[in-house]
Structures are given as structure tokens and as C-alpha cells.
Design an enzyme around this catalytic site. Structure first.
Site, short mmCIF file in Angstrom:
data_model
loop_
_atom_site.label_atom_id
_atom_site.label_comp_id
_atom_site.label_asym_id
_atom_site.label_seq_id
_atom_site.Cartn_x
_atom_site.Cartn_y
_atom_site.Cartn_z
N ARG A 128 -2.74 -3.19 9.66
CA ARG A 128 -4.06 -3.14 10.30
C ARG A 128 -4.51 -4.51 10.79
O ARG A 128 -5.51 -4.62 11.51
CB ARG A 128 -5.08 -2.54 9.34
N TYR A 136 0.63 -8.99 4.52
CA TYR A 136 0.74 -9.05 3.06
C TYR A 136 2.02 -9.76 2.63
O TYR A 136 2.04 -10.48 1.63
CB TYR A 136 0.70 -7.64 2.47
N HIS A 170 0.83 -1.21 0.00
CA HIS A 170 0.00 0.00 0.00
C HIS A 170 0.86 1.26 0.00
O HIS A 170 0.56 2.23 0.68
CB HIS A 170 -0.97 -0.01 1.18
#
Length: 1004
Positions: A531, A477, A468
Site C-alpha cells: 500500500r 516492510y 501481513h
């Protein structure tokens, strides 16, 4: 016969030479002679060297050649765009084989020409690609079959198209796979294909202007161009995929396997019993609380996959159960026809349609094998191919529940973990559709995700992993990426599709740098989980650790031998701490099998801590130190790296996790575990200097906040380090709204073995709440007994404030103590607090109503509401006992040389350690060291030798000059990019493209 073969070869060689290598053409007699042995092509192009001889029957086509082959492009003649060019070097024939190898670059409307009459512009036949998996066959005069279904060509891939025309029969093969066969071609007007035309072969371009790169061209009698049967290889690839999911073997004496199979069987039995099987049903299983409509799609396919796992796993009560197979297929049909997963429309979160569903769907098809008819498989794979046409395209996210046409984001290319997820789906589709182009594309597309980058998403030279654009995301990720790449490389290994060994090694090296230093007791540090820290965990551990362990074992399968052993030793070290957990939390049979094999392998001992020392990830503003007794991590942020990420209503209170949050793990077993994140005070995270003003939960689409400051970084050497961060909260937004927050501070950490020295200076700001530095905020283990001791005695009050020289959070458990020493007497608030919370309060996407309770001890230094130049200094001493802490405080071994907003410096004589952070852009002088620009520096003294390690933490400096005390006679070594001027005794250091990495000078 042997002599006749030699004679044919000599004639062929002579003919090639006399043709000037235009391409090889055999005479009739030679061809007849050759045919008595084995059919051979009568023409083979040599485009890199010769264009050859061509005739344009229709329109005009430009032709040129280079090392890549022949380039042919049609031109516009009036309103006509069509060109039909025949090759005069190839033999004319009425039946035969014609093969074209070409590089596809997104063109439409091109193909092969056969039976072309040199004298008649309307007498030729063509097989051509239109676009989007549609092909055509025909001849002039309106005789066309224009909508032949076949493979969709993928841009950037090389293809081999073979047309075999034999009388009225046509067969076409793409990369040796038959995709069209017609025993007697009939056109819509009732006529059949003309099979008596004797003609030439060539190329047709039509409908639009385009340019085609032809690598080679062959023609010859029917059967002269062999078709390689690759079906066995596709079966092997499918079996590899299937074997990751299920097992056809069962050992009733293996308790771990028995438990695993029983769990699968029980889950599937319950799902089968609760599945809605009514003829007019509107769902398979009821919508789960918190699920959006698109998330429900993923959930439904996940449950169908669980049924498939039970069907395919030997030992299950539902193994090879025909009724269950029919139930699963019926469920797939329902999801495609009634719930809209048909490849035409979508709604809600793109992830569900392109990643969540496809991976489960493919797994089901791999497991069910021939229980799925070819017709149904084509329907299913066509739908999947529409949602995932390649690994690069991503759909927009749309409103939930309202179907819209497929809308891919224009001028956008996927990256990181999203790319690998999509590539894995493309690989599966390639295997099922026997499409080598898709398999090659899946492999080639993932190379970009592990090639080193210098900005944006991906792996960096120092091991950082960003997703991101600016979020440290190794744990979530990054894990997804490693799993995806690992599965693709493991499945394609030892096949014709395997990746080049050099590229495989590059990937393995990235995994080594990125992951091993960030693991504590099998789990990834939360500071690289983004997150995901706010997601409700499964029962027990958070799951990030087990995922990493299994992924490392997948990588070990194809890693070079030295890395294979390194990863296996590391994983076994961590798995030995809790083997039952890893045996009972396997994601699939492959995880279980790898775990069982590792734990029972006597040659892999797992006896050594996989990583010790310090590691700075300058490209993602993270730092770790690992010793045999504790682990220490730092979460920082800068102009380059965001402070936190919120999105999808996740991590709603992650505001301060990048403000210098300290992660200190010892043997208390509970720090940063499942009960920590829903219960910790989000305004008082350990290590942070913070404006405690109340903030609203972050619920905007996606929130990332960067700093105005670039000075974040440091240096490391063995088990010592210097780290710093210029904290600047100016410009902070909350749900997109700019806050009046203006807190600034210079924060440094000087790290030695067993000592973490924290300095803060230049603390200034204004708030209606309070500005505080959180020395620590420890979650207590309910099973342990604790006391808070200090130099003024034991502290019993729930809220106590007084001046202190040292504090000790004492535990009755070995190595669970935490000591704190204050070099100058400091007023510290001690707070005992029991806090309750749920994951639902911090994450609505992965909600859980379960209430967690946490008992905390919080130590803070108050700076007031309007500090102008406040400071702090303290030392964290993990695992120290009361006696040693008292001794440490009495010896005053830590010397703070400077603690200002210009320079922070610490000396520890016993360790031969000096740490310096110079903040000013114009540099400064301390301890006889002068730099003309900002610098982070550490000096380590061992006997007569001094090692200076330093970096540019701003990552903007090109060169700086450095002077060190002239207490040396020899410069023993210096890093590349450093020059020394004897006259001025000055070092000039080139930091260009250093990206925060360190350089070194050793003197004696």
C-alpha cells in the site's frame, strides 16, 4: 608463593574428588591458605551431574537434574505454597557472596536464601524476584522490603543473580550490573537486618507453584565471586548508536558534509523558533493537517529529534548548545507528563506508541548523553519499557484521543518488520539501562524474522518476502526489517553480544536473494511496496530506492567479505547514476558517511549491472526480468497471495495491481514515478485483463483479496522465462461487500531477451461496463516528443480503434520507444489522455494536495460485456525502433502453438525457445510433450542439447509424469527427485515441498 598456589590447587582437586563432584568445598585451612593469594568461591555446583544434598526448611521442593542443570519446584502442603531449601554442600557463613545462574521462563516469586539455620525454620534471609521489575529483601517475622525497583526479567533469557551480604550491608547484581545497594538494611518496623546469623545458602519459591531451572550456584567469602565491570562495553555500544546519528568531527572542505550539517542546523533553528515554550502550553508544535492525535505524538518526537541532531552534530550553529539541550529535555518532560507518554495509558494507533515514538525518544537520549540526569533517564526508560516490554507484544489499536489502559493483544506474537522495530527499541533500552538481558533478547528475537519460512510472514527460500500474512512487501516492510536487523547487528558487532557468524550469513544471503533483482535505478519495484505506492513522495524520487541503498550499505558493514563487496559494488552502480540525490537525502549521519566513503573508494568501481536475467518469486507471485536496456516485472495473485492491500485509508484504488500488471521500464525516466500513481487510470493498468466496472474507494480497516485459483507461477532460466496466472475475480469484495464480478481468464507471458509475448485465453465474464485487456498504458515524459505509429500509419486521434498488426510508441529519446506486435491482426483501441490527480485522493494517511498531471497513451483490446471464450496475443518489444519493428513483424518469428484455456504455448525458433503452460489438472499434450498434470515448462535448444525446465505452478502436486520427444540418445542430467523409466521413456517428477521452484532435465 608459587609452590603454595600449587599446593592449594592440589588440595582443591583432592577435595572435589572425595566429594564425588557434589560441588567443591574447601576446608577452613585450605580457604585461609587460598585467601592469601586470591579469594575463591568455596562452593561451585555441578548440577548437570549431581543434584547434591538439600534440606527443606520450609515446605517441600522437588529436585532433579539433567543436562540443563538443576530443576527445583515447590509443592503445595495444605494451604502452604512456600518452600525454603538449603544446600548442605555449601559452607555456612554469616557474610559472603551467593550467585545463582538460572533460565527465566516467566516465573514470579523466587529467589536466593542466605544465613539459613538448619535447625530453625524461621531463621533465614532472602533476596527474591516478585514480578514486573519488583524485588524483595527480608526475613521471617514480617521483616520485608517488598517493593525494591530493579530490572524486569525477560522470559527465555539466562540470568546471573549475585547477592553480596556483608554485615548489615546488602548489594545485588544482575548480570554483573549493580541494581540494589543498602549500607544498612532497615525494615519498615524500625529493626535492621540480623547480621550475626551464621547459616546456609539455598533457594526459595513462594506465592504460587513454580519450577525453576538453575544452571549453576556458587558461594564463598565476600568478594570471592568477581563482578565483571561491563560499563566500558555499554559505553561503546552507546557510542556506536550515537555515531549513527551525529558526528563530533567536521570538515568544512567537504561540501556534502557542509550541506548536510547546514540543512540540519536550519531545520532545528526554525523548529526552535516555532516551538511553543509558554508555561501553560497544550502543545509543542501545532497539529499538522491530516495527523491523527496518536500520529501527532510521533511528529512531535520527530521534531524534538531534529533539535537533538543539531545539538549533537559538530558544525551546526546549535552544536552542544546548553540552552537547546534544556529545551529538548523540557519538551520530553512535557510529552511524558502532559501528552500522556508515561507508560500507563495510550490511544489510537499502536504503531505510534510502540515504534514511531520510542525510536525517536531513544535517539534523543543517546545524543544528549549526560545532559539527561539519571533520575530523568529512569523515568523516560521506564515509560518506554512499559510500551515496549519486549519485541513480541503488540498493543491493540484503539479509538483516537481517548486514553485507555495498556492492552496488549493476547496470544499474539509480532513478526517481520514490526518485530525488528520493537527489537531495536529493546536494544536501545538495554544499552541505556545496562541490561544485558534486554540486549540478548533484542538479538535473539530477530533470528526468527530472517529464518526461512514456508507460510506467513518472512523470507522464503526463493527470496520472496511476505508481511501481513500474504502481501508481497519487500520494498517497504522488508526494507524496515533489513534496517532494523542491520542496525542491531552493526551495533552489537565485535562485542560480547554479537550474533553467531552462521546466523549473520543466513541473514545476508536472504537480503541478497530478496533485494538485488527487484531494484531499478536505485528504486524498489512498486509491485513489492504494497500500500506504500499510494503515499505522497518527498520531492524528487520516491525514497524507497535511497532507503534500500543505505540499508544495503548497513548490511555490508558486517557481511562476509564476498557479500560485502557485492553489495558495495551494487550500491555504487546505482548511486553513480544520481550521486547528488543520495548525498542530499541521507536519513542520518551514518547514511551520509557510508555514501561519501563508497563514492570516493577507488577499489569499488560499481561498473557492472548488479543483476541480469530472470527471477521468479513463486512464494509471492512476482516475476522480474532485467536486461541492460530494460526491466520487466509482473504483479500476480493467487490463493496464496493477495491481489493488493488497502488499509489505514491507504491505497484506496489498488484494486487491480495484482491482476497481471506489467511494469516495463526503459529510458523514458517517468514510468511508475511520483506522478504515476495519483494520475493513472486504476481500471486500466498495463498488462491486466479487467472488468472496468466502477468500484468504491477502499476505506475499510484492512482489505486483502485472494483468488480461488492456485495455478500461478512459472519457470526461469538465464534471460528466458515462462509465467502464467489463472485469473479469477469471482469472490472479489469491495469494502467487505461481495461483488457480482465473475471475470476469468488464463494469462501467460513468454519472456525472451527483448521480447515479452503475452497470451490470454478463456476470457469470460459478465459486466455492465466492459471487459478489456490493457496492452499498455504509458505515462509520457513531458520533456520528450512522442508519436503513435502503426502498420496503418501514424495515429493522431485522441481515441482511435482499428485492426492492427503492430504499434509503436515512438520517442525522440534513445531507448524510450515501446513496440507492440500482434501475431494475428487485432482490433486495438488507442487513447490519448491527460489525467490529473492528488495523493490525497488515494491515501488519507499520508495526504498531499499537490496536483499531478500525467499524459498517457493507452492501448486496449475490447472483449465486450459478455465474453465467453475470448483471447488475445501480443508481443511487447521495449526500446525497438520503427525499422526493426517492421522487420520483426514481417518475419513472423513468434509461433503461437496454442492459445486455449487448456494449453498456451509459444515457439521462437531463432532463440531455440519453447514455452508451455498446461492449465488442466489432468495435463495435456503439445509439441510432443505430454504431462499428466498441470505444468509450466520451457525448452531451450542449443546445438544438439535440449534443456527442459519445469515447475508445478499450483504448488499442490506431489508427483507428475512427463514425456518429451524422443529426439535424444542420452539423458545428461536431471534434478533431484526425478526418475526415468527406459521402458516407457517417461520421467516421474517429485514436486513435494518444491514451493513452485523449478526442476530440470538436460538431454542430448
Amino acid at each position: 608463593m608459587k609452590n603454595r598456589k600449587i599446593w592449594v590447587m592440589l588440595v582443591g582437586l583432592f577435595t572435589a574428588l572425595t566429594n564425588g563432584f557434589m560441588g567443591t568445598t574447601l576446608t577452613f585451612a585450605e580457604e585461609n591458605e587460598a585467601s592469601q593469594t586470591i579469594e575463591q568461591p568455596s562452593y561451585i555446583s555441578d548440577f548437570p551431574n549431581q543434584v547434591g544434598h538439600w534440606q527443606d526448611l520450609v515446605g517441600t521442593a522437588e529436585k532433579k537434574n539433567d543436562s540443563a542443570g538443576l530443576w527445583i519446584a515447590n509443592t503445595k502442603q495444605g494451604t502452604n505454597l512456600e518452600s525454603v531449601s538449603i544446600n548442605l554442600d555449601a559452607r555456612e557463613q554469616s557474610s559472603g557472596d551467593l550467585e545463582l545462574t538460572f533460565l527465566y521462563e516467566g516465573q514470579s516469586n523466587f529467589g536466593l536464601v542466605f544465613r539459613g539455620d538448619k535447625q530453625k525454620t524461621s531463621q533465614w534471609q532472602s533476596f527474591a524476584y516478585n514480578r514486573d521489575g519488583r524485588w524483595q529483601l527480608g526475613q521471617p517475622g514480617g521483616k520485608w522490603l517488598t517493593n525494591i525497583p530493579g530490572p524486569t526479567l525477560l522470559s527465555g533469557q539466562q540470568y546471573k543473580l549475585l547477592v553480596r551480604y556483608d554485615g548489615k550491608k546488602i548489594q545485588t547484581f544482575l548480570n554483573d550490573q549493580l541494581f540494589y545497594e543498602n549500607e544498612e538494611v532497615h525494615y519498615p518496623d524500625g529493626t535492621s537486618i540480623n547480621d550475626d546469623w551464621m547459616g546456609a545458602v539455598g533457594i526459595r519459591l513462594f506465592g504460587n507453584l513454580s519450577k525453576l531451572n538453575i544452571i549453576s550456584m556458587k558461594s564463598g567469602p565476600v568478594g570471592s565471586i568477581p563482578v565483571i565491570d561491563s560499563s566500558a562495553e555499554y559505553r561503546e555500544l552507546k557510542e556506536k548508536w550515537r555515531n549513527q546519528l551525529v558526528s563530533k568531527e567536521y570538515d568544512s572542505t567537504n561540501q556534502a558534509l557542509v550541506d548536510y550539517v547546514q540543512k540540519i542546523s536550519n531545520e532545528a533553528t526554525e523548529l526552535d523558533q516555532t516551538m511553543n515554550k509558554e508555561p501553560n502550553r497544550s502543545y509543542l508544535w501545532p497539529l499538522e493537517p491530516g495527523n491523527t492525535p496518536s500520529a501527532d505524538l510521533t511528529t512531535q518526537f520527530t521534531k524534538l529529534q531534529k533539535l537533538a541532531l543539531a545539538y549533537g552534530t559538530k558544525g551546526s550553529t546549535l552544536y552542544q548548545d546548553d540552552k537547546l539541550a534544556a529545551t529538548i529535555i523540557d519538551g520530553l518532560d512535557f510529552m511524558v507528563t502532559q501528552k500522556g507518554y508515561d507508560g500507563k495509558k495510550y490511544h489510537g494507533n499502536w504503531w505510534d506508541w510502540q515504534i514511531g515514538v520510542p525510536q525517536k525518544f531513544l535517539n534523543i537520549l543517546m545524543i544528549l548523553e549526560d545532559k539527561v540526569s539519571p533520575e530523568k533517564q529512569q523515568i523516560y526508560t521506564n515509560a518506554l519499557s512499559s510500551y515496549v516490554p519486549d519485541p513480541f507484544k503488540q498493543l491493540y489499536t484503539k479509538p483516537q484521543g481517548t486514553f485507555v489502559d495498556l492492552a496488549f493483544i493476547p496470544n499474539f506474537v509480532t513478526s517481520g518488520a514490526n518485530r525488528t522495530d520493537l527489537a531495536l527499541t529493546v536494544l536501545g533500552l538495554g544499552i541505556l539501562q545496562k541490561d544485558s538481558g534486554k540486549i540478548n533478547q533484542a538479538s535473539s528475537s530477530i533470528v526468527d524474522v530472517f529464518k526461512l519460512v514456508t507460510k506467513g510472514d518472512g523470507f522464503y527460500q526463493d527470496g520472496s518476502f511476505i508481511q501481513h500474512n500474504n502481501i508481497p512487501y519487500t520494498g517497504s516492510y522488508g526494507n524496515v526489517l533489513v534496517k532494523g536487523v542491520g542496525q542491531i547487528l552493526a551495533i552489537t558487532a565485535d562485542s560480547s553480544f554479537q550474533m553467531d557468524a552462521t546466523l549473520v550469513t543466513e541473514f545476508v544471503e536472504n537480503v541478497d536473494r530478496a533485494f538485488l533483482p527487484l531494484i531499478y535505478k536505485g528504486e524498489m519495484l512498486p509491485t513489492v511496496n504494497g500500500r506504500s505506492i499510494s503515499r505522497a513522495p518527498a520531492v524528487g524520487k520516491t525514497g524507497y530506492g535511497s532507503t534500500t541503498m543505505y540499508n544495503l550499505l548497513i548490511v555490508a558493514k558486517f557481511a562476509p567479505n564476498n557479500y560485502q563487496k557485492k553489495f558495495q559494488e551494487a550500491v555504487k552502480y546505482w548511486m553513480k547514476e544520481n550521486p547528488d540525490y543520495y548525498l542530499t537525502n541521507a536519513r542520518d549521519f551514518n547514511d551520509l558517511q557510508m555514501t561519501m566513503q563508497l563514492l570516493t573508494n577507488p577499489e569499488i568501481t560499481g561498473g557492472q549491472l548488479p543483476f541480469t536475467g530472470t527471477k521468479l518469486y513463486a512464494s509471492m507471485d512476482r516475476f522480474v526480468q532485467r536486461t541492460p536496456s530494460y526491466m520487466f516485472g509482473l504483479g500476480l495473485y493467487s490463493k496464496r497471495t493477495a491481489s493488493f492491500e488497502a488499509g489505514n485509508k491507504e491505497n484506496k484504488r489498488g484494486w487491480h495491481t495484482g491482476d497481471g500488471m506489467m511494469y516495463v521500464y526503459n529510458d523514458d525516466e517517468v514510468q511508475f514515478n511520483s506522478s504515476y500513481w495519483p494520475t493513472v487510470d486504476p481500471y486500466r493498468l498495463p498488462g491486466t485483463t479487467v472488468d472496468t466496472i466502477s468500484l468504491a474507494d477502499e476505506v475499510s480497516a484492512f482489505t486483502t483479496i485472494t483468488s480461488k485459483e492456485q495455478w500461478v507461477g512459472g519457470v526461469t532460466s538465464d534471460n528466458q522465462a515462462v509465467v502464467g496466472m489463472a485469473l479469477n475475480k469471482d469472490g472479489t469484495k469491495n469494502n467487505g461487500k461481495l461483488l457480482p464480478m465473475n471475470l476469468q481468464a488464463k494469462k501467460s507471458w513468454f519472456v525472451l531477451n527483448g521480447q515479452i509475448i503475452a497470451l490470454g485465453a478463456g476470457i469470460k465474464g459478465d459486466t455492465e461496463a466492459s471487459i478489456e485487456t490493457v496492452v499498455d498504458n504509458r505515462l509520457l515524459n513531458d520533456a520528450y516528443q512522442y508519436q503513435v505509429l502503426s502498420n496503418i500509419g501514424e495515429i493522431h486521434e485522441k481515441n482511435e480503434t482499428s485492426k492492427k498488426q503492430w504499434l509503436l510508441l515512438k520517442s525522440d529519446h534513445s531507448n524510450a520507444n515501446m513496440g507492440y506486435y500482434f501475431p494475428e491482426e487485432t482490433t486495438v483501441n488507442v487513447k490519448s489522455e491527460t489525467r490529473k490527480g492528488t495523493y490525497k485522493a488515494i491515501n488519507e494517511a499520508f495526504p498531499s494536495d499537490k496536483e499531478y498531471v500525467g499524459d498517457y497513451r493507452t492501448f486496449t483490446i475490447q472483449h465486450g460485456q459478455h465474453p465467453t471464450n475470448e483471447h488475445y496475443a501480443y508481443v511487447v518489444l521495449p526500446g525497438i525502433d520503427e525499422t526493426d519493428l517492421k522487420t520483426y513483424a514481417a518475419k513472423k518469428t513468434v509461433e503461437v502453438l496454442s492459445n486455449t484455456e487448456e494449453i498456451q504455448a509459444v515457439k521462437q525458433e531463432e532463440e531455440g525457445y519453447l514455452g508451455v503452460n498446461i492449465w488442466s489438472e489432468t495435463g495435456g499434450t503439445i509439441a510432443g510433450i505430454t504431462s499428466n498434470k498441470a505444468i509450466s515448462l520451457m525448452r531451450k535448444t542449443q546445438q544438439h542439447q535440449k534443456t527442459y525446465t519445469f515447475s508445478d505452478p499450483t504448488q499442490t502436486t506431489k508427483t507428475l509424469t512427463l514425456k518429451i520427444p524422443k529426439d535424444y540418445s542420452t539423458v545428461i542430467s536431471q534434478s533431484d527427485g526425478i526418475t526415468y523409466d527406459d521402458a516407457t521413456e517417461t520421467f516421474t517428477i517429485n514436486f513435494e515441498n518444491a514451493a513452485g521452484s523449478s526442476k530440470q532435465i538436460i538431454v542430448e
